[in-house]
Scaffold this motif. Structure first.
Motif, PDB file in Angstrom:
ATOM      1  N   MET A 167     -20.563 -13.631  -8.953  1.00 11.64           N
ATOM      2  CA  MET A 167     -19.708 -12.673  -8.229  1.00 11.64           C
ATOM      3  C   MET A 167     -18.727 -13.435  -7.336  1.00 11.64           C
ATOM      4  SD  MET A 167     -20.601  -9.611  -9.072  1.00 11.64           S
ATOM      5  CE  MET A 167     -19.994  -8.625  -7.734  1.00 11.64           C
ATOM      6  N   PRO A 168     -17.538 -12.925  -7.109  1.00 13.62           N
ATOM      7  CA  PRO A 168     -16.607 -13.586  -6.167  1.00 13.62           C
ATOM      8  C   PRO A 168     -17.225 -13.616  -4.785  1.00 13.62           C
ATOM      9  CG  PRO A 168     -15.484 -11.924  -7.493  1.00 13.62           C
ATOM     10  CD  PRO A 168     -16.938 -11.769  -7.761  1.00 13.62           C
ATOM     11  N   ASP A 169     -17.037 -14.719  -4.084  1.00 13.05           N
ATOM     12  CA  ASP A 169     -17.630 -14.808  -2.750  1.00 13.05           C
ATOM     13  C   ASP A 169     -16.907 -13.870  -1.790  1.00 13.05           C
ATOM     14  OD1 ASP A 169     -15.248 -16.021  -2.031  1.00 13.05           O
ATOM     15  OD2 ASP A 169     -16.063 -18.045  -2.352  1.00 13.05           O
ATOM     16  N   LYS A 170     -17.584 -13.601  -0.672  1.00  7.75           N
ATOM     17  CA  LYS A 170     -17.056 -12.632   0.294  1.00  7.75           C
ATOM     18  C   LYS A 170     -15.749 -13.093   0.911  1.00  7.75           C
ATOM     19  CE  LYS A 170     -21.464 -10.517   1.510  1.00  7.75           C
ATOM     20  NZ  LYS A 170     -22.405 -10.196   2.600  1.00  7.75           N
ATOM     21  N   SER A 171     -15.620 -14.407   1.138  1.00  4.19           N
ATOM     22  CA  SER A 171     -14.381 -14.900   1.758  1.00  4.19           C
ATOM     23  C   SER A 171     -13.179 -14.656   0.860  1.00  4.19           C
ATOM     24  CB  SER A 171     -14.517 -16.397   2.071  1.00  4.19           C
ATOM     25  OG  SER A 171     -14.704 -17.132   0.878  1.00  4.19           O
ATOM     26  N   SER A 172     -13.404 -14.794  -0.480  1.00  7.37           N
ATOM     27  CA  SER A 172     -12.305 -14.530  -1.420  1.00  7.37           C
ATOM     28  C   SER A 172     -11.907 -13.062  -1.389  1.00  7.37           C
ATOM     29  CB  SER A 172     -12.724 -14.936  -2.830  1.00  7.37           C
ATOM     30  OG  SER A 172     -11.718 -14.598  -3.763  1.00  7.37           O
ATOM     31  N   GLN A 173     -12.928 -12.173  -1.369  1.00 14.48           N
ATOM     32  CA  GLN A 173     -12.628 -10.745  -1.302  1.00 14.48           C
ATOM     33  C   GLN A 173     -11.897 -10.398  -0.015  1.00 14.48           C
ATOM     34  OE1 GLN A 173     -16.401  -8.827  -1.780  1.00 14.48           O
ATOM     35  NE2 GLN A 173     -16.368  -8.956  -4.020  1.00 14.48           N
ATOM     36  N   LEU A 174     -12.332 -11.020   1.078  1.00 11.48           N
ATOM     37  CA  LEU A 174     -11.697 -10.741   2.371  1.00 11.48           C
ATOM     38  C   LEU A 174     -10.244 -11.178   2.381  1.00 11.48           C
ATOM     39  CD1 LEU A 174     -12.045  -9.698   5.245  1.00 11.48           C
ATOM     40  CD2 LEU A 174     -12.767 -12.005   5.919  1.00 11.48           C
ATOM     41  N   SER A 175      -9.956 -12.371   1.823  1.00  9.24           N
ATOM     42  CA  SER A 175      -8.571 -12.843   1.817  1.00  9.24           C
ATOM     43  C   SER A 175      -7.700 -11.956   0.944  1.00  9.24           C
ATOM     44  CB  SER A 175      -8.505 -14.295   1.330  1.00  9.24           C
ATOM     45  OG  SER A 175      -8.904 -14.384  -0.017  1.00  9.24           O
ATOM     46  N   GLN A 176      -8.277 -11.475  -0.191  1.00 10.60           N
ATOM     47  CA  GLN A 176      -7.522 -10.568  -1.051  1.00 10.60           C
ATOM     48  C   GLN A 176      -7.233  -9.253  -0.341  1.00 10.60           C
ATOM     49  OE1 GLN A 176      -9.721 -10.184  -4.681  1.00 10.60           O
ATOM     50  NE2 GLN A 176      -9.207 -12.242  -5.425  1.00 10.60           N
ATOM     51  N   THR A 177      -8.233  -8.765   0.400  1.00  9.57           N
ATOM     52  CA  THR A 177      -8.041  -7.520   1.154  1.00  9.57           C
ATOM     53  C   THR A 177      -6.938  -7.677   2.196  1.00  9.57           C
ATOM     54  OG1 THR A 177     -10.346  -6.931   0.845  1.00  9.57           O
ATOM     55  CG2 THR A 177      -9.161  -5.803   2.617  1.00  9.57           C
ATOM     56  N   LYS A 178      -6.965  -8.810   2.896  1.00 10.67           N
ATOM     57  CA  LYS A 178      -5.939  -9.055   3.912  1.00 10.67           C
ATOM     58  C   LYS A 178      -4.552  -9.161   3.276  1.00 10.67           C
ATOM     59  CE  LYS A 178      -8.761 -11.335   7.443  1.00 10.67           C
ATOM     60  NZ  LYS A 178      -8.978 -12.576   8.206  1.00 10.67           N
ATOM     61  N   ALA A 179      -4.493  -9.849   2.134  1.00  8.78           N
ATOM     62  CA  ALA A 179      -3.197  -9.994   1.475  1.00  8.78           C
ATOM     63  C   ALA A 179      -2.675  -8.648   0.997  1.00  8.78           C
ATOM     64  CB  ALA A 179      -3.319 -10.968   0.306  1.00  8.78           C
ATOM     65  N   ALA A 180      -3.598  -7.812   0.477  1.00  6.34           N
ATOM     66  CA  ALA A 180      -3.169  -6.479   0.032  1.00  6.34           C
ATOM     67  C   ALA A 180      -2.671  -5.644   1.200  1.00  6.34           C
ATOM     68  CB  ALA A 180      -4.333  -5.773  -0.671  1.00  6.34           C
ATOM     69  N   GLU A 181      -3.367  -5.735   2.337  1.00  5.19           N
ATOM     70  CA  GLU A 181      -2.933  -5.004   3.527  1.00  5.19           C
ATOM     71  C   GLU A 181      -1.586  -5.515   4.016  1.00  5.19           C
ATOM     72  OE1 GLU A 181      -2.687  -2.435   6.632  1.00  5.19           O
ATOM     73  OE2 GLU A 181      -4.067  -2.400   4.924  1.00  5.19           O
ATOM     74  N   ALA A 182      -1.402  -6.833   3.939  1.00  7.85           N
ATOM     75  CA  ALA A 182      -0.109  -7.408   4.345  1.00  7.85           C
ATOM     76  C   ALA A 182       1.013  -6.891   3.456  1.00  7.85           C
ATOM     77  CB  ALA A 182      -0.175  -8.935   4.287  1.00  7.85           C
ATOM     78  N   LYS A 183       0.713  -6.766   2.143  1.00  7.45           N
ATOM     79  CA  LYS A 183       1.737  -6.254   1.227  1.00  7.45           C
ATOM     80  C   LYS A 183       2.084  -4.808   1.549  1.00  7.45           C
ATOM     81  CE  LYS A 183       2.782  -5.493  -3.652  1.00  7.45           C
ATOM     82  NZ  LYS A 183       2.311  -5.598  -5.044  1.00  7.45           N
ATOM     83  N   ARG A 184       1.047  -4.000   1.842  1.00  5.77           N
ATOM     84  CA  ARG A 184       1.314  -2.606   2.188  1.00  5.77           C
ATOM     85  C   ARG A 184       2.130  -2.501   3.471  1.00  5.77           C
ATOM     86  NH1 ARG A 184      -4.024  -1.940   0.117  1.00  5.77           N
ATOM     87  NH2 ARG A 184      -4.914  -2.216   2.199  1.00  5.77           N
ATOM     88  N   THR A 185       1.788  -3.317   4.459  1.00  3.42           N
ATOM     89  CA  THR A 185       2.542  -3.333   5.718  1.00  3.42           C
ATOM     90  C   THR A 185       3.995  -3.729   5.481  1.00  3.42           C
ATOM     91  OG1 THR A 185       0.547  -3.903   6.937  1.00  3.42           O
ATOM     92  CG2 THR A 185       2.656  -4.321   8.041  1.00  3.42           C
ATOM     93  N   TRP A 186       4.171  -4.741   4.655  1.00  5.02           N
ATOM     94  CA  TRP A 186       5.525  -5.202   4.326  1.00  5.02           C
ATOM     95  C   TRP A 186       6.338  -4.084   3.694  1.00  5.02           C
ATOM     96  CZ3 TRP A 186       7.535  -6.067  -0.717  1.00  5.02           C
ATOM     97  CH2 TRP A 186       8.766  -6.716  -0.752  1.00  5.02           C
ATOM     98  N   ARG A 187       5.706  -3.322   2.767  1.00  6.91           N
ATOM     99  CA  ARG A 187       6.416  -2.231   2.114  1.00  6.91           C
ATOM    100  C   ARG A 187       6.763  -1.132   3.109  1.00  6.91           C
ATOM    101  NH1 ARG A 187       6.488  -2.104  -3.452  1.00  6.91           N
ATOM    102  NH2 ARG A 187       6.719   0.164  -3.427  1.00  6.91           N
ATOM    103  N   ARG A 188       5.842  -0.825   4.064  1.00  6.99           N
ATOM    104  CA  ARG A 188       6.138   0.199   5.062  1.00  6.99           C
ATOM    105  C   ARG A 188       7.337  -0.197   5.912  1.00  6.99           C
ATOM    106  NH1 ARG A 188       0.446   0.539   5.721  1.00  6.99           N
ATOM    107  NH2 ARG A 188       0.578  -0.730   7.607  1.00  6.99           N
TER     108      ARG A 188
END
Length: 681
Positions: free
Chosen positions: A1-22
């Motif tokens: 399974m992907p480690d938690k740190s990888s999932q966390l960084s992906q989540t942060k990057a996705a949130e950053a992308k959403r913020t950027w679009r807003r």
């Protein structure tokens, strides 16, 4: 399974992308571009789905690059409703960067069946050695593996319980789309505005009052300055022949910007309170205001009213009761290239001369004329005398207006109004101001001895009060020091030695109250509509007397408007004293000042005002009461004036100009004024 740190960084990057679009969507042009881009992605996605459907209908044809996900028997297409989670169904309305991922039930997602050289999977399943472990992602599935998923299942132990969805329509029911995170080119600079930062960037700098008006409401040549409060404003500018003809005003504002912002914790001259802390205690609030002004200090009440979400235009002013055709006096300066140099100079005299004489330079016009030029960078204009009767003082503070509440309201039964009354007695308890951006008003005091209330309704103001460093001086010396303020830049050294100044930034809804005669300058960095009032109060009349004395000597240098109404109100305030409420506080210096201004009224006529003496039905009783008070407490007017100017010890320099003196003994005052309480008087 992907480690938690990888999932966390992906989540942060996705949130950053959403913020950027807003953030991007706040720009209408950028929002339209993003919508067009999204529509194009949808169009391409539909085209891919159509192509994939054709591939499934022609099994012998070369499969497209569309990658589908294998589904387990219990989630066969025939048993899944569109949009059902149990059937692993998801819409494919996504841009090209979104891909499909093979799902292998009951298998570790870190392991994939190894493919042989001919493209078929190893029948023995995945390798148990480390080289056979492959971390899968949206880009890890080759075309040969996608072919496997859309053809008949291989006779493999791993796939023995798996069936492959081959129903032609609709294909999207048999695939699950995973969105690949935005690829960020490492060579892309983080200063690039298109770079989707992972940090939240403030959308609006609320302290930048300059950027949005330069070139729109003020000259594109306007410079900016940052104040000690953190606000950035434009400097006054009207550009002509390569020069700023308002350079003197610009230098003045630059000087003001260097002054300290009034500190709620440490200022000894300005009291700061928040309205919400006092709204349930109106009497205590009035007492605090009275004490503050009595001592010659100012007070600012934050959020006295809720800020209005409105735009300054003709419709707004109509809502406030001002017709667009109302005649007004417009102060200011403008430049038009169609005029001759002489005409321009003639029109510019207001800015050049208002430091010398605030009362005269203006042009007549209408509110519509003013508003027509509100956003013209070639104009810097303002209106000082818009009547706003009854709306300048908040309801819970109106009892501070002793002239109206005690003087006029409580004496007309004894002495009905029989003579002509100056309209300012009633108009000045409510007025309003209109300003274009970048208007500076140099140091002055408000005429005829009134307390000043001012509240910013739309826009901001930077209020700069000036306080004597040593108030224990003679009246002659006071006038001498006052005249220094008429030329701020030339007299800067002497001014700083004798005067202390600080800046009070008034936000929308803030209320500022200053005592009579308070010297102040004002800078208005934005469009502004403000309201205010003047009034007289029995506790502050020592400030009123000094202010009116200055008006009589040098008023044409030190005030911005001439008023000559106060004597009528002062007479009625004297007539009120025999029936004064026990709650009314009276102090020695304000009481002497009141009696003196009535007895020697001719000494307090402002420069430029009508010196003709007029008698009213209130003049005789007011004189009688004033003389009775002076005689009872101080024997004669000369002794009273000596106490007033020198203090009880009668030593020069021992009496502060701002000190109110001691409380008057109300029992003694009642004895003194008992003859004036008879109804037949």
């Amino acid at each position: 399974m992907p480690d938690k740190s990888s999932q966390l960084s992906q989540t942060k990057a996705a949130e950053a992308k959403r913020t950027w679009r807003r953030v991007k969507k706040q720009d209408p042009a950028e929002a339209e571009r993003l919508r067009a881009q999204q529509n194009e992605h949808k169009r391409r996605s539909r085209a891919r789905r159509k192509l994939a459907q054709q591939d499934l209908q022609q099994p012998d044809a070369e499969p497209s690059a569309k990658r589908c996900r294998a589904v387990t028997p219990d989630t066969a297409p025939g048993h899944s409703a569109p949009g059902s989670l149990s059937g692993n169904i998801a819409s494919s309305e996504e841009p090209p960067a979104k891909r499909c991922r093979a799902a292998i039930p009951d298998a570790d997602p870190l392991h994939l069946p190894e493919s042989s050289s001919d493209g078929t999977p190893d029948a023995n399943g995945p390798s148990s050695n480390s080289e056979g472990q492959v971390v899968t992602g949206p880009s890890d599935l080759g075309l040969h593996f996608a072919t496997l998923l859309v053809n008949d299942p291989a006779p493999s132990r791993l796939f023995s319980h798996t069936s492959v969805a081959t129903e032609p329509a609709p294909t999207t029911r048999d695939v699950e789309v995973m969105t690949e995170l935005t690829h960020i080119d490492s060579s892309c600079s983080r200063d690039d505005p298109a770079f989707p930062s992972t940090h939240l960037t403030p959308l609006i700098d609320t302290k930048d009052l300059a950027t949005n008006i330069i070139g729109v409401k003020v000259s594109s040549h306007s410079e900016t300055v940052k104040w000690s409060s953190g606000f950035t404003t434009v400097l006054p500018c009207i550009w002509r022949d390569g020069l700023n003809i308002c350079q003197a005003d610009a230098d003045t504002v630059r000087y003001f910007s260097e002054l300290p912002e009034s500190d709620p914790e440490s200022s000894s001259h300005v009291i700061h309170i928040h309205h919400s802390d006092w709204i349930s205690k109106p009497m205590e609030m009035r007492d605090l205001i009275s004490q503050t002004l009595r001592e010659g200090k100012c007070i600012v009440i934050r959020a006295a009213e809720k800020p209005q979400a409105a735009r300054l235009d003709l419709d707004y002013l109509e809502d406030q009761g001002f017709s667009q055709f109302m005649r007004v006096s417009i102060h200011g300066l403008y430049f038009s290239p169609c005029f001759t140099s002489y005409s321009i100079l003639h029109l510019a005299t207001d800015v050049e001369e208002r430091t010398k004489d605030y009362t005269h330079p203006y042009v007549d016009g209408t509110i519509e004329d003013f508003m027509r030029n509100l956003h013209d960078p070639n104009y810097i204009q303002f209106i000082l005398d818009l009547p706003y009767t009854g709306r300048g003082i908040p309801d819970h503070l109106r009892q501070l207006d002793h002239g109206m509440v005690h003087g006029w309201n409580q004496t007309t039964t004894d002495y009905p109004i029989q003579d002509k009354v100056h309209p300012d007695n009633f108009l000045l308890n409510g007025w309003s101001l209109l300003h274009q951006p970048a208007v500076v008003t140099n140091f002055h005091h408000d005429s005829d001895g009134g307390v000043t209330f001012v509240q910013s309704v739309l826009g901001k103001k930077q209020w700069i009060p000036a306080f004597l460093r040593n108030p224990n001086i003679s009246r002659t010396k006071f006038i001498e020091l006052s005249l220094l303020l008429t030329n701020l830049l030339a007299n800067r050294t002497e001014i700083e030695e004798n005067w202390y100044m600080e800046v009070v930034t008034l936000e929308e809804g803030d209320l500022f109250i200053q005592p009579p005669g308070q010297y102040h300058a004002v800078y208005t960095p934005t469009d502004s509509f403000a309201k205010g009032a003047h009034c007289l109060n029995l506790e502050f009349l020592h400030h009123s007397e000094l202010s009116r004395f200055v008006d009589a000597k040098k008023g044409h240098f030190l005030t911005n408007q001439v008023h000559q109404h106060s004597l009528e109100t002062l007479e009625r305030m004297v007539i009120y004293l025999p029936r004064a409420s026990r709650r009314t506080r009276l102090f020695t210096r304000p009481l002497i000042a009141l009696c003196t201004m009535v007895i020697d009224s001719h000494k307090y006529v402002a420069v430029g005002a009508d010196k003709k003496k007029s008698l009213r039905n209130t003049t005789k009783p007011a004189l009688a009461i004033s003389k009775a008070i002076i005689k009872y407490f101080w024997k004669d007017i000369d002794t009273a004036n000596s106490v007033y100017r020198l203090g009880p010890n009668k030593r020069p320099g021992s009496q502060s100009l701002t000190h109110p003196g001691d409380l008057i003994d109300r029992e003694q005052l009642a004895i003194c004024l008992k003859p004036f309480t008879k109804f037949e008087y």
